[in-house]
Design a protein around this motif. Structure first.
Motif, PDB file in Angstrom:
ATOM      1  N   ALA A 195      67.945 -28.367  47.821  1.00  0.00           N
ATOM      2  CA  ALA A 195      69.188 -27.681  47.444  1.00  0.00           C
ATOM      3  C   ALA A 195      70.322 -28.060  48.399  1.00  0.00           C
ATOM      4  N   ASP A 196      70.017 -28.151  49.703  1.00  0.00           N
ATOM      5  CA  ASP A 196      71.042 -28.529  50.680  1.00  0.00           C
ATOM      6  C   ASP A 196      71.574 -29.937  50.440  1.00  0.00           C
ATOM      7  N   PRO A 201      68.603 -27.506  40.349  1.00  0.00           N
ATOM      8  CA  PRO A 201      67.299 -26.805  40.270  1.00  0.00           C
ATOM      9  C   PRO A 201      66.290 -27.504  39.376  1.00  0.00           C
ATOM     10  N   TRP A 202      66.728 -27.988  38.188  1.00  0.00           N
ATOM     11  CA  TRP A 202      65.759 -28.619  37.288  1.00  0.00           C
ATOM     12  C   TRP A 202      65.228 -29.924  37.874  1.00  0.00           C
ATOM     13  N   THR A 207      61.033 -33.165  40.584  1.00  0.00           N
ATOM     14  CA  THR A 207      60.727 -34.140  41.638  1.00  0.00           C
ATOM     15  C   THR A 207      59.987 -33.545  42.833  1.00  0.00           C
ATOM     16  N   VAL A 208      60.005 -32.214  42.966  1.00  0.00           N
ATOM     17  CA  VAL A 208      59.340 -31.589  44.121  1.00  0.00           C
ATOM     18  C   VAL A 208      58.227 -30.636  43.682  1.00  0.00           C
TER      19      VAL A 208
END
Length: 295
Positions: A195-196, A201-202, A207-208
């Motif tokens: 996020a930083d 978000p999607w 990817t995470v």
């Protein structure tokens, strides 16, 4: 290896030997025998005639299975039903598991208890409850009629749709629990870092979160898919008489036809269909771990 550790590791191996390998070998030898009117209703593989030991392996059951389209259709129908059930459980179970994993720690046990709550009652009682909901005079049709959404009751019971609904309901917790145990260990610092760095978000999820929860997805899919393939009770109670699944074929061969060798052959083929993909996935996972260790 210390003696205590050897004893501990011997317990699961002993369990597998006693409750998997021994019954499997017993079923395997029946699959190569011939049916006969006796008790048990099959001929022994090894016999002694005038001092000569004879071993007779009958492969006719397997030839019949691969030559009769009935069995192919039953296997295909079971794999299709189990596959669709697994996909729906994954699509429905992943958001539930993720929500529980991200919930405050004080609320997680309550939410998990709600997932487990159906297991407090008998499996048959839960299936019969769904029969009361999906029947022509059931709760769902009455609710839709009262809301004016339909003019006459819908035919929901004894359809493929009713089988699919009840199977998803029955196996959904088996998808949620392994996903939760994986997602709850997810390092939130990775999400914060994404996020930083401006990741949406999607994209963070794709990817995470999703790659890191792969093991939970695989475990949940296996826990749902494997028992769903051999499901017998749900199609028998809420399905159509024409709905053919391999569990029903097994029942017919064992109890209606009293043909244990054919039923055992059907079981071995079904087991092979399930185990071979599992071995492939396991080998693939081992190679992935080995490549990751070399980096």
């Amino acid at each position: 290896m210390p003696r205590g550790r050897s004893l501990v590791t011997a317990v699961p191996y002993g369990w597998l030997l006693l409750f998997f390998l021994v019954p499997f070998l017993f079923v395997l030898q029946i699959s190569f025998s011939e049916v006969e009117i006796a008790s048990p209703p099959y001929r022994a593989l090894v016999s002694e005639v005038e001092g000569v030991l004879n071993i007779a392996l009958n492969i006719g059951n397997y030839s019949y299975i691969f030559g009769d389209p009935l069995y192919f259709e039953a296997y295909l129908s079971s794999l299709k039903m189990a596959g669709v059930t697994t996909i729906i459980c994954l699509l429905a179970g992943y958001p539930i598991a993720y929500t529980i994993a991200r919930a405050p720690e004080a609320k997680r046990n309550t939410l998990l208890m709600l997932v487990m709550l159906p297991f407090w009652t008998s499996f048959l009682v839960r299936v019969y409850a769904w029969m009361g909901i999906l029947d022509n005079e059931g709760l769902l049709n009455k609710a839709l009629l009262a809301l004016g959404m339909i003019d006459e009751p819908l035919q929901l019971m004894h359809t493929q749709l009713s089988v699919q609904i009840v199977m998803v309901y029955a196996y959904l917790p088996f998808m949620i629990l392994p996903l939760f145990s994986n997602l709850v260990k997810l390092d939130e610092r990775l999400l914060e870092a994404a996020a930083d760095l401006g990741c949406r978000p999607w994209k963070t999820f794709l990817t995470v979160t999703l790659p890191l929860s792969k093991n939970g997805v695989i475990a949940g899919a296996m826990l749902v898919f494997i028992p769903a393939v051999g499901e017998f009770v749900i199609p028998e109670l809420v399905g159509t008489p024409e709905s053919l699944m391999i569990g029903k074929v097994l029942w017919m061969e064992f109890f209606d036809n009293n043909n244990w060798p054919m039923a055992a052959s059907v079981t071995i083929v079904m087991l092979a269909l399930l185990i071979l993909p599992i071995i492939y996935l396991h080998k693939r996972e081992e190679k992935a771990l080995a490549r990751a260790a070399q980096r």
